[in-house]
Design a protein around this motif. Sequence first.
Motif, PDB file in Angstrom:
ATOM      1  N   ASP A 276      25.293 -34.054  24.851  1.00 10.20           N
ATOM      2  CA  ASP A 276      24.862 -32.683  25.136  1.00 10.20           C
ATOM      3  C   ASP A 276      23.768 -32.669  26.205  1.00 10.20           C
ATOM      4  O   ASP A 276      23.091 -31.667  26.389  1.00 10.20           O
ATOM      5  CB  ASP A 276      24.360 -32.005  23.867  1.00 10.20           C
ATOM      6  CG  ASP A 276      23.193 -32.749  23.208  1.00 10.20           C
ATOM      7  OD1 ASP A 276      22.752 -33.789  23.752  1.00 10.20           O
ATOM      8  OD2 ASP A 276      22.725 -32.299  22.149  1.00 10.20           O
ATOM      9  N   SER A 281      29.385 -27.797  31.886  1.00 11.66           N
ATOM     10  CA  SER A 281      30.560 -28.252  31.143  1.00 11.66           C
ATOM     11  C   SER A 281      31.549 -28.809  32.155  1.00 11.66           C
ATOM     12  O   SER A 281      32.268 -28.065  32.815  1.00 11.66           O
ATOM     13  CB  SER A 281      31.181 -27.085  30.363  1.00 11.66           C
ATOM     14  OG  SER A 281      32.290 -27.519  29.632  1.00 11.66           O
ATOM     15  N   ARG A 297      39.340 -26.976  29.847  1.00 16.98           N
ATOM     16  CA  ARG A 297      37.928 -27.347  29.835  1.00 16.98           C
ATOM     17  C   ARG A 297      37.476 -27.559  28.388  1.00 16.98           C
ATOM     18  O   ARG A 297      37.755 -26.742  27.508  1.00 16.98           O
ATOM     19  CB  ARG A 297      37.077 -26.266  30.496  1.00 16.98           C
ATOM     20  CG  ARG A 297      35.633 -26.705  30.772  1.00 16.98           C
ATOM     21  CD  ARG A 297      34.800 -25.530  31.274  1.00 16.98           C
ATOM     22  NE  ARG A 297      35.354 -24.955  32.487  1.00 16.98           N
ATOM     23  CZ  ARG A 297      35.015 -25.353  33.717  1.00 16.98           C
ATOM     24  NH1 ARG A 297      34.118 -26.320  33.876  1.00 16.98           N
ATOM     25  NH2 ARG A 297      35.544 -24.785  34.777  1.00 16.98           N
ATOM     26  N   GLU A 299      35.136 -27.075  25.937  1.00 18.68           N
ATOM     27  CA  GLU A 299      33.967 -26.242  25.673  1.00 18.68           C
ATOM     28  C   GLU A 299      34.284 -25.277  24.547  1.00 18.68           C
ATOM     29  O   GLU A 299      35.453 -25.078  24.182  1.00 18.68           O
ATOM     30  CB  GLU A 299      33.563 -25.462  26.931  1.00 18.68           C
ATOM     31  CG  GLU A 299      34.624 -24.508  27.424  1.00 18.68           C
ATOM     32  CD  GLU A 299      34.241 -23.795  28.704  1.00 18.68           C
ATOM     33  OE1 GLU A 299      33.122 -24.029  29.187  1.00 18.68           O
ATOM     34  OE2 GLU A 299      35.062 -23.010  29.215  1.00 18.68           O
ATOM     35  N   LYS A 300      33.260 -24.678  23.986  1.00 19.52           N
ATOM     36  CA  LYS A 300      33.462 -23.688  22.944  1.00 19.52           C
ATOM     37  C   LYS A 300      34.249 -22.512  23.503  1.00 19.52           C
ATOM     38  O   LYS A 300      34.042 -22.079  24.625  1.00 19.52           O
ATOM     39  CB  LYS A 300      32.114 -23.212  22.398  1.00 19.52           C
ATOM     40  CG  LYS A 300      31.401 -24.236  21.534  1.00 19.52           C
ATOM     41  CD  LYS A 300      30.122 -23.665  20.938  1.00 19.52           C
ATOM     42  CE  LYS A 300      29.450 -24.691  20.021  1.00 19.52           C
ATOM     43  NZ  LYS A 300      28.211 -24.143  19.404  1.00 19.52           N
ATOM     44  N   LEU A 309      32.342 -30.156  19.612  1.00 25.39           N
ATOM     45  CA  LEU A 309      31.950 -28.877  20.201  1.00 25.39           C
ATOM     46  C   LEU A 309      31.024 -28.104  19.268  1.00 25.39           C
ATOM     47  O   LEU A 309      30.090 -27.429  19.718  1.00 25.39           O
ATOM     48  CB  LEU A 309      33.186 -28.050  20.531  1.00 25.39           C
ATOM     49  CG  LEU A 309      34.055 -28.560  21.684  1.00 25.39           C
ATOM     50  CD1 LEU A 309      35.265 -27.667  21.874  1.00 25.39           C
ATOM     51  CD2 LEU A 309      33.258 -28.649  22.973  1.00 25.39           C
ATOM     52  N   ASN A 314      29.744 -31.607  24.493  1.00 23.49           N
ATOM     53  CA  ASN A 314      30.905 -31.140  25.246  1.00 23.49           C
ATOM     54  C   ASN A 314      31.205 -31.943  26.496  1.00 23.49           C
ATOM     55  O   ASN A 314      32.061 -31.543  27.295  1.00 23.49           O
ATOM     56  CB  ASN A 314      30.727 -29.661  25.626  1.00 23.49           C
ATOM     57  CG  ASN A 314      29.537 -29.447  26.544  1.00 23.49           C
ATOM     58  OD1 ASN A 314      28.624 -30.263  26.581  1.00 23.49           O
ATOM     59  ND2 ASN A 314      29.544 -28.354  27.287  1.00 23.49           N
ATOM     60  N   ASN A 315      30.541 -33.079  26.689  1.00 24.70           N
ATOM     61  CA  ASN A 315      30.808 -33.880  27.882  1.00 24.70           C
ATOM     62  C   ASN A 315      30.895 -35.368  27.556  1.00 24.70           C
ATOM     63  O   ASN A 315      30.114 -35.888  26.746  1.00 24.70           O
ATOM     64  CB  ASN A 315      29.711 -33.675  28.929  1.00 24.70           C
ATOM     65  CG  ASN A 315      29.880 -32.388  29.710  1.00 24.70           C
ATOM     66  OD1 ASN A 315      30.885 -32.195  30.388  1.00 24.70           O
ATOM     67  ND2 ASN A 315      28.906 -31.487  29.603  1.00 24.70           N
TER      68      ASN A 315
END
Length: 327
Positions: A276, A281, A297, A299-300, A309, A314-315
């Motif tokens: 995080d 993102s 992608r 992500e949320k 998530l 997310n990465n």
Amino acid sequence: MNYKFAPIYFLLFFVSISFSQTKIKDAQSSYPVSYATVSFNNGNGLFANDEGEFVFTKKLYPDIDTLYISALGYKDLTVATSNLPNTILMDTETNALDEVLITAKIDRKFKEEKVKPYLDDDYYHCWLPTIESEIAVYFSNPDPALKKITKVLFPITLESKDWEKRKRSNADKKPFSTLFKVNFYNNDNGFPGKEIINRTIVFRVTEKDGDQFILDVSDEDIFIPESGVFVSLQVLGYTDDKGKLLSNKKYKEIKSNDGSIIKIPTNFRPLLPFTDKIPQSRTFVKRVFINGNQWTRFEKGSNFQSTLLQSGLNNYGIGLTYNVYKD
């Protein structure tokens, strides 16, 4: 992972394979098409090995009647599984890489730059790789200077044999030997686009590589496009001690309440730590065998239901080393 087999079991395995292997070859040269993707069009699939070989029988996959085969630089192919031939020929795709940057050997002075990877040894911060998923990470190009990628640094998380000792740096790690495929894509409106090299690059990772695997690509002439580059990672499966891709069981079969069989993709080690610590993102994921092979992608708000998530992870923090050439 232990790949030793008792002699009698090895013999049975060999005999079974010898009658069920199919080989994918280049239609013009008859060379094997290494690591081709073989999709079942039902969310499942497998990969050919370095010799273009894969195992498919109706006993293993009774509900599959068609194979959808693809490989970098070749035209997609559809093959019926009834009377599946021993050899499948693929034609080259002449226009597949029409935007590849071709550059002569550069003798100019350069400065080496590095994007550090994000390492993490927490099991709960990790992606569990399956062969159905490919992960791509975006790297922007901050200025017009010519930049050549020389190394890619892939973070990995090792697991301790003894769970109670998992936080100790000197704890014995669980062994594994896993083959990965890496690819490089241009930026197509913020998503991974066309491949920018015309070669399949694979590498083997074991627990002996530590918490990051450093892939040297300095001989590949991979230049970062003006709009940035995506670097992707995909697990192909476990290997033997010589790096040969094994015919691993790719799916677990679970019987549902209505009696139907559901195939769940098998997780392969090593784990891939997510972070995080990156403000943007910039990680994308696609399910290779489903959803039209489309990128999403990570992500949320996306289609992914992931505990990563939910925790804000997310990465995937891939690192890069590249040369920045002076004018």
